[in-house]
Design a protein around this motif. Structure first.
Motif, mmCIF file in Angstrom:
data_model
loop_
_atom_site.group_PDB
_atom_site.id
_atom_site.type_symbol
_atom_site.label_atom_id
_atom_site.label_comp_id
_atom_site.label_asym_id
_atom_site.label_seq_id
_atom_site.Cartn_x
_atom_site.Cartn_y
_atom_site.Cartn_z
ATOM 1 N N GLY A 26 -16.942 -2.877 -5.742
ATOM 2 C CA GLY A 26 -16.388 -1.599 -6.174
ATOM 3 C C GLY A 26 -17.430 -0.512 -6.366
ATOM 4 N N LEU A 27 -18.718 -0.823 -6.208
ATOM 5 C CA LEU A 27 -19.758 0.195 -6.350
ATOM 6 C C LEU A 27 -19.751 1.110 -5.130
ATOM 7 N N LEU A 28 -19.634 2.397 -5.364
ATOM 8 C CA LEU A 28 -19.581 3.387 -4.299
ATOM 9 C C LEU A 28 -20.955 4.046 -4.197
ATOM 10 N N LEU A 29 -21.776 3.520 -3.323
ATOM 11 C CA LEU A 29 -23.167 3.966 -3.204
ATOM 12 C C LEU A 29 -23.248 5.048 -2.136
ATOM 13 N N THR A 30 -22.803 6.234 -2.528
ATOM 14 C CA THR A 30 -22.697 7.369 -1.619
ATOM 15 C C THR A 30 -23.237 8.618 -2.288
ATOM 16 N N THR A 31 -23.262 9.697 -1.523
ATOM 17 C CA THR A 31 -23.498 10.995 -2.142
ATOM 18 C C THR A 31 -22.338 11.271 -3.099
ATOM 19 N N PRO A 32 -22.546 12.029 -4.176
ATOM 20 C CA PRO A 32 -21.465 12.260 -5.137
ATOM 21 C C PRO A 32 -20.384 13.161 -4.563
ATOM 22 N N PRO A 33 -19.153 13.016 -5.062
ATOM 23 C CA PRO A 33 -18.095 13.925 -4.636
ATOM 24 C C PRO A 33 -18.360 15.340 -5.141
ATOM 25 N N ALA A 34 -17.559 16.282 -4.689
ATOM 26 C CA ALA A 34 -17.731 17.677 -5.090
ATOM 27 C C ALA A 34 -17.659 17.806 -6.611
ATOM 28 N N PRO A 35 -18.385 18.770 -7.201
ATOM 29 C CA PRO A 35 -18.358 18.962 -8.649
ATOM 30 C C PRO A 35 -16.926 19.094 -9.169
ATOM 31 N N GLY A 36 -16.623 18.342 -10.205
ATOM 32 C CA GLY A 36 -15.298 18.383 -10.806
ATOM 33 C C GLY A 36 -14.303 17.435 -10.190
#
Length: 278
Positions: free
Chosen positions: A72-82
């Motif tokens: 379940g770890l999502l090792l990605t760039t973060p989603p858009a702010p908010g």
């Protein structure tokens, strides 16, 4: 027998150095009792598939994708702010829908399953060292959960702690994982991990252990650089006696665990050694 391309991810995260010597822990996952690597503790990973893209990118993407599917770890760039971080769905579709991209872990090692095994893998091991200021990734660590179809348990352990648990018979390991943990244990701080990685050419050089027995019956995994490595039959080294009292050793002494894997995976090494050192 064709080699199956696969990839595993060594996820390292900062933590307080308690009883151990290292100030970071790595994620270890215990395989279910049946199937491949039954009962052993491994790094998250799996087989490369078509969605992982071209060969040059496939191992890194596979390692990140499989880690998501298994933990379940999502090792990605973060989603858009908010935006609410995504938590479920096929990995590729999830990334496309939320405009995020898989991180690119660094190559660490490449291991080939011994020829005597029924199913053989060509596995790239990659390292992702999470920084102490990465809020998106750090915020996920506590929510990691073992995917029950493949794993029974997840544990965050410092490399020296994992090796200690292995020596006590509590953490069965396979030769690649045991060797990588021995190498990581030489690097005490997570801040130093990126600089300690081997050059890409060395990380891509395959290690194919030879499983054999010493004259006293102890199981041994001979590694490139050991004086006995070039004299054993790679197609059947099971009867080869690799005695301990000899110069130029590069091997793991193994005590088979009842449920799978090995306990007391002791690394014996004397210079010179053909493998790069972390």
């Amino acid at each position: 027998m064709a080699l199956v391309p696969s990839a595993s991810l060594v996820v390292a995260a900062p933590r307080e150095a308690l009883a151990g010597a290292c100030n970071y822990a790595v994620l270890m996952a215990r395989r279910v009792g049946g199937g491949t690597f039954a009962g052993a503790y491994v790094f998250p990973g799996g087989v490369v598939d078509a969605e992982d893209g071209p060969p040059a990118d496939a191992p890194a993407r596979c390692a990140v994708r499989e880690t998501y599917e298994e933990t379940g770890l999502l090792l990605t760039t973060p989603p858009a702010p908010g935006a609410v971080p995504p938590r479920e769905g096929p990995f590729g579709a999830l990334c496309a829908r939320h405009g995020i991209a898989p991180l690119r872990p660094r190559p660490l090692a490449r291991w080939i399953t011994p020829r005597a095994q029924k199913r053989r893998f060509d596995t790239r091991f990659l390292l992702l060292a999470i920084r102490d200021d990465d809020r998106f990734l750090l915020g996920q660590l506590g929510s990691a959960r073992a995917q029950p179809a493949e794993l029974t348990q997840l544990r965050w352990l410092a490399p020296d702690e994992a090796l200690g648990a292995n020596a006590r018979g509590e953490l069965p390991l396979l030769p690649p994982q045991a060797y990588i943990l021995h190498q990581l244990s030489r690097c005490r701080r997570w801040q130093d991990l990126p600089a300690a990685l081997p050059p890409l050419a060395d990380a891509e050089r395959p290690v194919e252990p030879l499983l054999c027995r010493r004259s006293d019956g102890a199981a041994v995994a001979l590694l490139p650089g050991d004086r006995a490595y070039g004299t054993a039959d790679p197609d059947d080294a099971s009867l080869f006696c690799a005695d301990r009292a000899a110069p130029r050793l590069h091997r793991l002494e193994l005590a088979p665990a009842a449920g799978g894997g090995f306990h007391a995976a002791t690394l014996l090494r004397t210079a010179p050694c053909a493998r790069p050192q972390l």
